[in-house]
Scaffold this motif. Structure first.
Motif, PDB file in Angstrom:
ATOM      1  N   ILE A  27       1.796  -8.066 -51.184  1.00 27.99           N
ATOM      2  CA  ILE A  27       0.644  -8.083 -50.268  1.00 27.99           C
ATOM      3  C   ILE A  27       0.581  -9.439 -49.554  1.00 27.99           C
ATOM      4  O   ILE A  27       0.707 -10.494 -50.201  1.00 27.99           O
ATOM      5  CB  ILE A  27      -0.646  -7.828 -51.077  1.00 27.99           C
ATOM      6  CG1 ILE A  27      -0.542  -6.423 -51.708  1.00 27.99           C
ATOM      7  CG2 ILE A  27      -1.888  -7.935 -50.220  1.00 27.99           C
ATOM      8  CD1 ILE A  27      -1.673  -6.080 -52.628  1.00 27.99           C
ATOM      9  N   THR A  31      -4.609 -11.529 -46.952  1.00 30.68           N
ATOM     10  CA  THR A  31      -5.509 -10.419 -47.310  1.00 30.68           C
ATOM     11  C   THR A  31      -6.607 -10.900 -48.248  1.00 30.68           C
ATOM     12  O   THR A  31      -7.744 -10.450 -48.185  1.00 30.68           O
ATOM     13  CB  THR A  31      -4.710  -9.299 -48.019  1.00 30.68           C
ATOM     14  OG1 THR A  31      -3.604  -8.968 -47.217  1.00 30.68           O
ATOM     15  CG2 THR A  31      -5.561  -8.067 -48.259  1.00 30.68           C
ATOM     16  N   GLY A  77      -3.533  -2.752 -51.285  1.00 32.99           N
ATOM     17  CA  GLY A  77      -3.097  -3.471 -50.089  1.00 32.99           C
ATOM     18  C   GLY A  77      -2.770  -2.522 -48.941  1.00 32.99           C
ATOM     19  O   GLY A  77      -3.005  -2.846 -47.777  1.00 32.99           O
TER      20      GLY A  77
END
Ligand SMILES: C[S@@+](CC[C@H](N)C(=O)[O-])C[C@H]1O[C@@H](n2cnc3c(N)ncnc32)[C@H](O)[C@@H]1O
Length: 276
Positions: A27, A31, A77
């Motif tokens: 990921i 994020t 994700g």
């Protein structure tokens, strides 16, 4: 046993929407930047921006287990929904039963994030060639509101509004529908805070009411405004019964409105009942 094409299609949709067909890829670290201390965030953002200009990306191996992903215990994700396979199965069961038994009305989810659960509802209509029902997609598309403590003191100390990962734009959700060829006139977006959009929501009747707004106020606003529109035999689905604020709103609403229909367990947090 030979499986019907619509079962195969919907099964594939659930695995794709939950991304459980594939292992979770690493990921991008931006994020989760909102979790870092405020002074560190701009520094990390700057480094990432420099890397991006060189078409490079910093990623982190996801720490989720397969079970956690399948059970919808993590904020994924890549998936279009975080509700996991059991709650997607339950949603399919409720929508298909409503269709089979002729329960009148449309379908709505209040709190859609990337839209995956609503995409599944639209896919079910497509699978059975149903053209006279609509899927309503209700969200701020900006994340959760700060608690309104005057109206809903039970939301004290709720921090969901600080989680930027929960803010997904309407444009992104529309694109997610489009990727599956499922964005059309049978999908209607209700953009805004539930307290503003739901009192005048345009449907007459609902066959499935799915609540996924996490907070006391978001759950109560959805129940107060939409439960009266739920048809007899219609399904009320609660995604967040494991969250104490949501649970309290559901229990308060049921007690105040004398809702006695048995609440059934879907999984560790999902519940549903049929309106009597
Ligand atoms: C946990 S996410 C929903 C997950 C989604 N059902 C799925 O399938 O992955 C909660 C969503 O509710 C929305 N939300 C919560 N309270 C809201 C409110 N009062 N008004 C509008 N949107 C709200 C947030 O923007 C967010 O998209």
């Amino acid at each position: 046993m030979k499986r019907k094409p619509e079962d195969l299609y919907l099964d594939l949709m659930k695995k794709t929407l939950s991304f459980t067909l594939w292992p979770e890829p690493p990921i991008p670290i931006d994020t989760f930047n909102y979790r870092r201390p405020p002074l560190i965030r701009p520094f990390v953002s700057f480094i990432l921006w420099v890397l991006r200009s060189g078409r490079l990306q910093l990623v982190k191996q996801a720490a989720f287990t397969t079970d956690e992903r399948e059970e919808g215990k993590v904020w994924p994700g890549y998936a279009d929904t975080m509700i996991g396979l059991r709650r997607l199965d339950n949603l399919q069961f409720c929508v298909e039963t409503a269709i089979r038994e002729g329960v009148k009305g449309d379908f709505i989810e209040t709190g859609v994030w990337r839209g995956g659960a609503c995409i599944l509802m639209r896919a079910i209509l497509a699978a059975y060639a149903i053209e006279d029902r609509t899927v309503y997609v209700a969200d701020s598309f900006e994340g959760l509101p700060p608690p309104d403590l005057e109206k809903f003191p039970d939301d004290k100390r709720d921090k969901h509004h600080t989680r930027t990962l929960l803010a997904v734009s309407q444009n992104e959700v529309e694109n997610n529908f489009r990727r599956f060829g499922l964005l059309d006139g049978q999908v209607v977006f209700l953009k805004g805070w539930f307290k503003d959009t739901l009192p005048n929501a345009p449907m007459e009747k609902l066959a499935v009411l799915r609540l996924d707004g996490d907070m006391y106020g978001s759950t109560m606003d959805a129940l107060t405004n939409l439960y009266p529109k739920l048809s007899k035999g219609g399904f009320c689905i609660i995604d967040d019964y494991a969250l104490k604020r949501c649970r309290k709103a559901v229990d308060d609403f049921r007690a105040k409105n004398n809702v006695r229909a048995e609440m059934k367990v879907v999984d560790w947090t999902g519940r549903y009942w049929r309106k009597e």
